[in-house]
Design an enzyme around this catalytic site. Structure first.
Site, PDB file in Angstrom:
ATOM      1  N   GLY A  21       0.891  26.785  61.091  1.00 29.79           N
ATOM      2  CA  GLY A  21       1.400  26.090  59.513  1.00 29.79           C
ATOM      3  C   GLY A  21       1.980  27.266  58.767  1.00 29.79           C
ATOM      4  N   GLY A  24       5.380  29.556  42.774  1.00 29.70           N
ATOM      5  CA  GLY A  24       4.196  29.015  43.490  1.00 29.70           C
ATOM      6  C   GLY A  24       4.457  27.792  44.587  1.00 29.70           C
ATOM      7  N   HIS A  48     -20.138  58.698  53.518  1.00 26.70           N
ATOM      8  CA  HIS A  48     -19.031  59.745  52.871  1.00 26.70           C
ATOM      9  C   HIS A  48     -18.373  60.481  53.815  1.00 26.70           C
ATOM     10  CE1 HIS A  48     -17.930  62.508  49.560  1.00 26.70           C
ATOM     11  NE2 HIS A  48     -18.473  63.529  50.448  1.00 26.70           N
TER      12      HIS A  48
END
Length: 620
Positions: A124, A360, A542
């Site tokens: 698609g 759009g 971290h």
């Protein structure tokens, strides 16, 4: 805490009933789903896996086998797979984009005989003309931008000679990626036994679809429409595919114009501005609203404009419409006539080398034969309910017909279409499921990236005013993150919008390095109903960028005794104790901690036992 156990299935002509002794509970989604509320039932307390959400099956509710079988059989007789069915397929999907592909994979996993109809190519819009090739171009623009930034490279101690690019090579990269992904999707469907029916699918009646122009009609117990969308071209715009183009044409990168106007500054326009400016083009935005990037949170838009627009070779016109666009011809440039968006008075005329229409997308629903099942589109979109069931012109549900993705207009994102497809498959196999669209994230893959989930700050404050709750905002900067500083990418902001009274997350917006990856922690928290009180205790590695969100949640000021509605005070939202009990050592009394903890444990056990016996009372 009040938990809701909802038992509901696709509508049937007669309601299914679970009954035991003199207690009966009708099950039907023709009316509001049945909600059985239990006080304080916590699945983690007993480890039995009780479900408190809509998307769990009856087996997980520990129903007696005879009752479970009766209910699921009744549900499947209307919306699911049955042995010896007279239909060609249990599920037929019209459209093989990301939404149709996701639904097909899940359907096969659930044991449904499935076929997918595709009139163009598998994958698609997303794979062939959208997400996939655009990300290939953006990968190139990101590297070009970095290589051309002398300041950035010198700050890292690097020296690189002049950077250049091969336009055809860049175009081939995007095309080859799309081909590879398309091939992968096709092979995955074939490997699991999904039939791929080539041709345009047309609904010719209830549970019937004609394939192509022949008289080949296929029947299916349930049908999903997943036809996607096409670029929206406003009136007055003449597209020639060369100098006036849509995103479909732009992704082929047949040229890199010196000066290109981009009509629309949403996701599509912003990403292409990133590509074109990195490759050397000058860009002019034409935006109908009064500010650039109107769909984003206003604070994020302001920062993004400062970083993504102002320093780059970009100018813009806001509050104007492109009333007429004429392609370049006979040696003349592209002409763009601008009018004031409010007064409609002529304002200016632009002469550029090319124009990209990024206004759009429009649903691709013409020719589907919807009139044969009495369905009328609304602005081209197929009307559906919260379970993606198609609604006809009289406001009634069309049996066995669903629509997902861009064609229904609920949220025009590829991953939203896939999630909707999976939700539909859950329903047709006997499990009620309602997708929370506020938990679906979105991202704009500029450099740096923008991502978001949930409500913007104005939307949240409007909701708070209507429903009577307070809204708070917390923010953290990428400049305080070690990993971002190590990458010399400290420009960025993370924003949390939440309710301080109960810790509910209303929205999260991120602008910065890898924002599209970081947003999913917040997205999953919203989907699972996780509160900030829980997230404050989560551990992040971290040094990583994930610590941006760690600091964001820790900086939120949730009221000390905030609780989830219906949760007893002695339950902390994380399932532990309240903050004033969690750390009683502050009061200098260790004995109090031990005694209080014992009392709390006894209370918790008693409540769980009460919930358990209530559960037995209702179902046995």
């Amino acid at each position: 805490m009040q938990s809701s156990l909802s038992l509901s299935f696709s509508p049937t002509s007669s309601a299914t009933t679970i009954s035991r002794s003199h207690h009966s509970f009708p099950l039907s989604t023709a009316t509001k789903p049945l909600n059985l509320r239990f006080c304080g039932l916590r699945r983690e307390a007993l480890g039995l896996g009780f479900s408190t959400s809509l998307n769990r099956n009856l087996h997980q509710q520990q129903l007696p086998r005879s009752q479970y079988s009766a209910v699921v059989s009744a549900a499947r007789s209307d919306n699911g797979s049955t042995s010896g069915s007279s239909f060609d397929y249990d599920l037929l999907i019209i459209g093989a984009g990301v939404g149709g592909h996701g639904a097909a994979l899940h359907a096969v996993e659930k044991g449904l005989k499935t076929a997918i109809v595709e009139g163009d190519v598998v994958g698609g819009t997303c794979v062939n003309r959208g997400c996939v090739p655009s990300k290939a171009l953006l990968a190139v623009s990101g590297r070009m931008r970095e290589l051309k930034s002398d300041h950035h490279l010198k700050s890292l101690g690097l020296h690189v000679s002049s950077a250049g690019y091969d336009r055809q090579g860049v175009a081939d990269h995007a095309n080859n990626l799309a081909s590879k992904i398309r091939s992968n999707l096709t092979n995955s469907l074939k490997a699991i036994g999904v039939d791929i029916l080539t041709g345009f699918g047309t609904v010719v009646g209830p549970q019937k679809v004609k394939i192509g122009s022949s008289d080949n009609i296929v029947t299916a117990k349930d049908i999903i429409i997943a036809t996607g969308s096409v670029p929206f071209v406003p009136k007055g715009v003449e597209v020639d595919g060369k100098t006036v183009i849509t995103s479909d044409h732009a992704l082929k990168l047949e040229s890199v114009p010196e000066w290109i106007a981009i009509v629309g500054s949403g996701y599509i326009g912003l990403e292409f501005s990133d590509v074109y400016t990195a490759l050397g083009s000058e860009v002019t935005f034409v935006e109908a609203l009064d500010q650039l990037m109107p769909g984003f949170d206003p604070e994020i838009s302001k920062l993004a404009q400062r970083v993504l627009v102002n320093p780059r070779n970009i100018d813009y016109h806001t509050g104007v419409f492109a009333s007429k666009i004429t392609p370049a011809r006979d040696g003349k440039p592209v002409l763009i006539e601008l009018i004031d968006a409010k007064t409609k008075e002529p304002k200016d005329t632009l002469e550029v080398d090319a124009a990209l229409i990024a206004t759009g997308r429009a649903p691709f629903t013409e020719g589907l034969g919807l009139e044969n099942v009495d369905v009328a589109t609304q602005r081209g979109f197929i009307p559906v309910d919260e379970r993606m069931r198609v609604i006809d012109a009289n406001g009634k549900l069309v049996p066995h017909l669903y629509c997902i993705g861009d064609a229904n207009g609920k949220m025009m994102l590829a991953h939203a279409a896939s999630a909707q497809g999976i939700s539909v498959v859950e329903q047709v196999t006997g499990r009620d499921h309602v997708l929370n669209h506020l938990s679906i994230p979105a991202a704009c893959f500029t450099h740096p990236e923008i991502s978001m989930v949930g409500l913007t700050e104005p939307q949240a404050r409007e909701k708070g005013e209507k429903e009577g709750f307070e809204v708070s905002v917390a923010k953290t900067s990428f400049k305080a993150n070690t990993k971002a500083l190590a990458e010399n990418e400290g420009e960025g902001l993370a924003k949390l919008i939440y309710r301080p009274d109960n810790g509910e997350i209303l929205g999260v917006h991120i602008f910065g390095l890898h924002a599209a990856d970081l947003i999913h922690e917040a997205s999953n928290a919203i989907a699972l109903g996780t509160r900030i009180q829980d997230l404050k205790l989560a551990v992040h590695a971290h040094p990583t960028l994930s610590e941006v969100l760690d600091e964001l949640f820790k900086s939120a000021k949730v009221k000390e005794h905030a609780s989830i509605p219906g949760l007893p005070k002695y339950y902390a939202p994380s399932g532990g104790r309240d903050e004033h009990i969690q750390n009683p050592v502050k009061e200098g009394n260790c004995m109090r901690e031990s005694t209080t903890g014992l009392i709390m444990d006894i209370q918790r056990i008693l409540l769980v036992l009460i919930d358990f016996f209530l559960y037995i009372f209702f179902f046995w």
